[in-house]
Write a protein that holds these residues in place. Structure first.
Motif, PDB file in Angstrom:
ATOM      1  N   ASP A  30      46.098   6.456  -1.458  1.00 39.17           N
ATOM      2  CA  ASP A  30      44.590   5.653  -1.679  1.00 39.17           C
ATOM      3  C   ASP A  30      43.843   5.810  -0.409  1.00 39.17           C
ATOM      4  N   LEU A  31      44.777   5.977   0.838  1.00 40.97           N
ATOM      5  CA  LEU A  31      43.968   5.865   2.077  1.00 40.97           C
ATOM      6  C   LEU A  31      43.018   7.392   2.253  1.00 40.97           C
ATOM      7  N   MET A  32      43.535   8.267   1.338  1.00 40.76           N
ATOM      8  CA  MET A  32      42.805   9.738   1.507  1.00 40.76           C
ATOM      9  C   MET A  32      41.833   9.940   0.287  1.00 40.76           C
ATOM     10  N   ARG A  33      42.091   9.346  -0.591  1.00 39.28           N
ATOM     11  CA  ARG A  33      40.971   9.187  -1.788  1.00 39.28           C
ATOM     12  C   ARG A  33      39.634   9.499  -1.518  1.00 39.28           C
ATOM     13  N   VAL A  34      39.045   8.771  -0.611  1.00 36.47           N
ATOM     14  CA  VAL A  34      37.652   8.895  -0.128  1.00 36.47           C
ATOM     15  C   VAL A  34      37.462  10.144   0.340  1.00 36.47           C
ATOM     16  N   GLN A  35      38.135  10.686   1.242  1.00 40.50           N
ATOM     17  CA  GLN A  35      38.267  12.033   1.525  1.00 40.50           C
ATOM     18  C   GLN A  35      38.124  13.125   0.611  1.00 40.50           C
ATOM     19  N   ALA A  36      39.196  12.872  -0.359  1.00 40.98           N
ATOM     20  CA  ALA A  36      39.198  13.905  -1.430  1.00 40.98           C
ATOM     21  C   ALA A  36      38.080  13.645  -2.260  1.00 40.98           C
ATOM     22  N   ARG A  37      37.453  12.529  -2.462  1.00 37.10           N
ATOM     23  CA  ARG A  37      36.283  12.411  -3.404  1.00 37.10           C
ATOM     24  C   ARG A  37      34.952  13.295  -2.700  1.00 37.10           C
ATOM     25  N   GLU A  38      34.969  13.053  -1.458  1.00 40.42           N
ATOM     26  CA  GLU A  38      33.887  13.746  -0.939  1.00 40.42           C
ATOM     27  C   GLU A  38      33.801  15.024  -0.977  1.00 40.42           C
ATOM     28  N   LEU A 205      40.185   0.536   6.811  1.00 38.40           N
ATOM     29  CA  LEU A 205      40.395   0.521   5.243  1.00 38.40           C
ATOM     30  C   LEU A 205      41.825  -0.158   4.815  1.00 38.40           C
ATOM     31  N   LEU A 206      42.692   0.291   5.604  1.00 35.17           N
ATOM     32  CA  LEU A 206      44.105  -0.115   5.517  1.00 35.17           C
ATOM     33  C   LEU A 206      44.122  -1.778   5.677  1.00 35.17           C
ATOM     34  N   ILE A 207      43.350  -2.327   6.696  1.00 33.35           N
ATOM     35  CA  ILE A 207      43.588  -3.663   6.827  1.00 33.35           C
ATOM     36  C   ILE A 207      42.894  -4.460   5.716  1.00 33.35           C
TER      37      ILE A 207
END
Length: 310
Positions: A30-38, A205-207
């Protein structure tokens, strides 16, 4: 750099805590999903068999390895995506976990297969110029995996892309006990005003994810100067203060805040530097508590619980 030096000197401890493997893998993804979507890439998780409900191991270090592998895979992939596949088996009454991270990116030349695990190494100079990075991530991840009884290898595969296979030896745990550490923590005071001063977007994002359902007023500052200004405007109850930030670091920001009149916030240091000298520097600057990265949910809740007490 600190992680590598500690591992190289055999000074990094590996924790033993109960946690959910499936949740840990999902959180890292989930932490990396933003990067994947971009980049318009897919990011999938496939479990060959259901994972054990709970295991005993170092959740933070497992997540650290996974985030590193996923970050590399996404960085070097421009089309397609990344797949995480898990499997496990019992070996001498322990859990041998295998996590394969496969991408459809530029791949790795077989001649460089072992070289990429070296210190400060990337596949080649052109890759370094194009993609950047310190070249320590894979080296640290392999050392961590080996400290946890496993390994990290680059597996041969036809192009396009690359596949890294992570193995870890974990212990069985009581499935009913995984939530016990958090249940034992005193609840965070409702309405707590929390300021997180952290320049790293992934950590923010993690916090935010950890505190998603908590009844608190959560705000963020991207550097020390912004943190000091927000304190003057809002005077939060608690500050999570990263030690290394642009413009003004956490120590300088804390000193500035302690010079502001009125009721003072409870300031908790966030740092990857876990030596005693670092703790002393934090307390000398006027901080009240200390949390080492990678940040774990239970530790965060415990610190906020301490800060909430009169």
């Amino acid at each position: 750099m600190l992680d590598f030096s500690r591992l190289d000197a055999d000074r990094m401890s590996i924790c033993a805590e109960q946690f959910s493997l499936a949740t840990c893998i999902r959180e890292a993804t989930d932490l990396m999903r933003v990067q994947a979507r971009e980049k318009e890439l897919f990011l999938d998780i496939c479990h060959d068999v259901p994972l054990p409900q709970t295991v005993l191991g170092d959740r933070g270090r497992v997540r650290q390895i996974l985030v590193n592998l996923l970050g590399n895979a996404l960085k070097f992939t421009s089309k397609g995506g990344v797949t995480i596949r898990t499997s496990w088996k019992t070996v001498e009454n322990r859990i041998l976990l295998t996590v394969s991270v496969t991408d459809t990116g530029i791949g790795v030349d077989p001649a460089n297969a072992e070289h990429i695990f070296g210190q400060f190494a990337q596949a080649d100079a052109a890759t370094t110029r194009r993609f950047g990075g310190t070249g320590l991530g894979l080296s640290i991840s392999r050392l961590l995996a080996r400290r946890m009884g496993g390994d990290l290898v680059l597996s041969p595969r036809p192009p396009p892309g690359a596949q890294f296979d992570l193995t870890l030896l974990l212990d069985h745990a009581d499935d009913t006990a995984v939530t016990a550490p958090l249940q034992a923590i005193t609840a965070i005071h409702p309405g707590l005003r929390l300021l997180v001063a952290e320049d790293n977007g992934t950590n923010r994002l993690l916090i935010q994810k950890y505190l998603l359902h908590q009844p608190i007023d959560l705000r963020f500052a991207n550097d020390g100067v912004q943190a000091v200004n927000l304190v003057r405007e809002t005077m939060p109850d608690v500050i999570l203060m990263d030690m290394s930030m642009p413009e003004m670091d956490g120590l300088a920001a804390t000193r500035e805040i302690r010079m502001i009149g009125g009721v003072q916030p409870h300031i908790i240091a966030l740092t990857a530097n876990a030596f005693e000298s670092d703790r002393e520097a934090c307390f000398e600057a006027g901080m009240d508590d200390f949390l080492a990265k990678p940040l774990r949910k239970a530790q965060l809740f415990q610190a906020l619980s301490r800060a909430s007490k009169p």
